[in-house]
Design an enzyme around this catalytic site. Structure first.
Site, PDB file in Angstrom:
ATOM      1  N   ARG A 116       0.818  -1.206   0.000  1.00  0.00           N
ATOM      2  CA  ARG A 116       0.000   0.000   0.000  1.00  0.00           C
ATOM      3  C   ARG A 116       0.859   1.266   0.000  1.00  0.00           C
ATOM      4  O   ARG A 116       0.557   2.233  -0.719  1.00  0.00           O
ATOM      5  CB  ARG A 116      -0.932   0.006   1.214  1.00  0.00           C
ATOM      6  CG  ARG A 116      -1.944   1.143   1.227  1.00  0.00           C
ATOM      7  CD  ARG A 116      -3.021   0.946   0.189  1.00  0.00           C
ATOM      8  NE  ARG A 116      -2.739   1.613  -1.080  1.00  0.00           N
ATOM      9  CZ  ARG A 116      -3.264   1.248  -2.227  1.00  0.00           C
ATOM     10  NH1 ARG A 116      -4.077   0.218  -2.311  1.00  0.00           N
ATOM     11  NH2 ARG A 116      -2.963   1.896  -3.339  1.00  0.00           N
ATOM     12  N   LYS A 151       3.222  24.379  -3.102  1.00  0.00           N
ATOM     13  CA  LYS A 151       1.906  23.799  -2.831  1.00  0.00           C
ATOM     14  C   LYS A 151       1.996  22.283  -2.976  1.00  0.00           C
ATOM     15  O   LYS A 151       1.382  21.670  -3.854  1.00  0.00           O
ATOM     16  CB  LYS A 151       0.870  24.397  -3.770  1.00  0.00           C
ATOM     17  CG  LYS A 151       0.659  25.884  -3.538  1.00  0.00           C
ATOM     18  CD  LYS A 151      -0.311  26.486  -4.540  1.00  0.00           C
ATOM     19  CE  LYS A 151      -0.468  27.984  -4.309  1.00  0.00           C
ATOM     20  NZ  LYS A 151      -1.378  28.602  -5.301  1.00  0.00           N
ATOM     21  N   LYS A 183       6.431  38.491  -1.476  1.00  0.00           N
ATOM     22  CA  LYS A 183       5.104  38.482  -2.079  1.00  0.00           C
ATOM     23  C   LYS A 183       4.300  39.685  -1.572  1.00  0.00           C
ATOM     24  O   LYS A 183       4.810  40.515  -0.811  1.00  0.00           O
ATOM     25  CB  LYS A 183       4.424  37.150  -1.776  1.00  0.00           C
ATOM     26  CG  LYS A 183       5.267  35.940  -2.203  1.00  0.00           C
ATOM     27  CD  LYS A 183       4.489  34.660  -2.267  1.00  0.00           C
ATOM     28  CE  LYS A 183       3.781  34.552  -3.582  1.00  0.00           C
ATOM     29  NZ  LYS A 183       3.139  33.221  -3.773  1.00  0.00           N
ATOM     30  N   GLU A 218       7.309  39.568  -6.134  1.00  0.00           N
ATOM     31  CA  GLU A 218       6.015  39.461  -6.810  1.00  0.00           C
ATOM     32  C   GLU A 218       5.378  40.836  -6.923  1.00  0.00           C
ATOM     33  O   GLU A 218       5.396  41.623  -5.956  1.00  0.00           O
ATOM     34  CB  GLU A 218       5.101  38.538  -6.002  1.00  0.00           C
ATOM     35  CG  GLU A 218       3.666  38.458  -6.513  1.00  0.00           C
ATOM     36  CD  GLU A 218       2.748  37.760  -5.528  1.00  0.00           C
ATOM     37  OE1 GLU A 218       2.612  36.536  -5.630  1.00  0.00           O
ATOM     38  OE2 GLU A 218       2.187  38.445  -4.642  1.00  0.00           O
ATOM     39  N   ASP A 239       1.993  38.505 -11.112  1.00  0.00           N
ATOM     40  CA  ASP A 239       0.956  37.657 -10.533  1.00  0.00           C
ATOM     41  C   ASP A 239      -0.423  38.051 -11.037  1.00  0.00           C
ATOM     42  O   ASP A 239      -0.843  39.207 -10.919  1.00  0.00           O
ATOM     43  CB  ASP A 239       0.992  37.758  -9.005  1.00  0.00           C
ATOM     44  CG  ASP A 239       0.052  36.778  -8.342  1.00  0.00           C
ATOM     45  OD1 ASP A 239       0.084  35.595  -8.712  1.00  0.00           O
ATOM     46  OD2 ASP A 239      -0.712  37.193  -7.457  1.00  0.00           O
TER      47      ASP A 239
END
Length: 303
Positions: A116, A151, A183, A218, A239
């Site tokens: 598994r 992510k 950012k 950004e 962005d």
């Protein structure tokens, strides 16, 4: 991901793929087995003779790009150090439904205990590789490269980044410790929202950094670009720009920094984004929303 319909050809040569760090793979697998079999596999221990042998094949139920040979091997060897494991399809290579990808012979208890975990990881890694290959194929005739983001599944980033490479993609920074990426929220705190303070504030940041540290910023409007470039950044991230704004942004940067496009990137939009002239297109979907590829373990037991 359209793996059930078509799979792009291998986008990367196997020789260019770096080996996964063995210690990282071991750490991930130990944590996985601690979760899945904290006190052993009671089913296999109860039903199977201790010396029963098994030969099993990792078999594709649908086409795709393979990733995870080292992980499959390490999972099997962790449960049976004497098992013999053979990789039949190299990482980064395409396969059809029905293809035998890996072969393992060893103690049946070990094979079934590892099954598994080995499947979960190779299914996810191969899904990421397959989806990345689809994205990479769409921009193959441009200068742009498709990259992953942070992510990723917590604890599995090293595996998922390897899978992106298997699909012909590239890696962004590995962690928060690897590069400066300022950012919108960072800039809001740094400048208090005053565009007039941006160039000076970022120049102060640049002055603190060693020359080996990559500096990316950004922006969410064209008006910020000149102030950011004045600080001597290495990469500027545009962005959620429209394609028309990306063209204008690339022209304004004019080679003074690498240009990365981010936001609203999917299989339907990436080709047009690449045509705007950007250098990098970061795609969170490579890792955050893939469907596990359908791989199975076909097993034969011998007394």
């Amino acid at each position: 991901m359209n793996a059930l319909h078509t799979v792009p050809p291998a986008a990367t040569a196997t020789a260019t793929l770096p080996a996964l760090p063995a210690t990282a793979v071991e750490t991930i697998l130990r944590a996985a087995f601690l979760e899945d079999a904290p006190y052993g596999d009671i089913t296999s221990a109860t039903l199977l003779p201790a010396q029963a042998q098994a030969t099993a094949w990792l078999v594709a139920r649908e086409p795709g790009i393979f990733s995870g040979g080292e992980v499959f091997t390490a999972a099997m060897l962790m449960q049976d150090p004497r098992a013999q494991v053979e990789q039949l399809i190299a990482d980064g290579q395409p396969f059809d439904a029905g293809t035998r990808i890996m072969r393992v012979t060893g103690l049946a208890r070990g094979v079934l205990t590892a099954e598994r975990i080995a499947l979960n990881l190779t299914q996810r890694m191969s899904a990421i590789a397959t989806q990345t290959a689809e994205y990479a194929a769409l921009i193959a005739n441009t200068k742009a490269r498709v990259t992953d983001t942070r992510k990723t599944t917590p604890g599995l980033r090293v595996l998922e980044r390897h899978a992106v490479r298997c699909g012909g993609g590239h890696n962004h920074r590995f962690s928060l410790s690897d590069a400066v990426l300022a950012k919108d929220n960072h800039l809001a705190v740094l400048t208090g929202g005053d565009l007039g303070e941006l160039a000076a504030a970022l120049s102060g940041v640049r002055a603190q950094l060693p020359h080996t540290v990559h500096f990316e910023v950004e922006v969410d409007s064209i008006e910020q670009i000149e102030a950011v470039l004045a600080a001597g950044v290495d990469t500027i991230m545009l962005d959620n720009f429209s394609n028309e704004q990306l063209v204008a942004g690339v022209a304004l940067v004019s080679g003074r920094a690498l240009v990365e496009a981010s936001g609203n990137v999917n299989l339907g939009t990436i080709a047009a984004i690449a045509q705007t002239g950007v250098d990098i297109i970061s795609v969170g979907a490579l890792t955050h929303s893939v469907r596990a590829l359908d791989l199975g373990l076909d097993i034969a037991i011998e007394a």
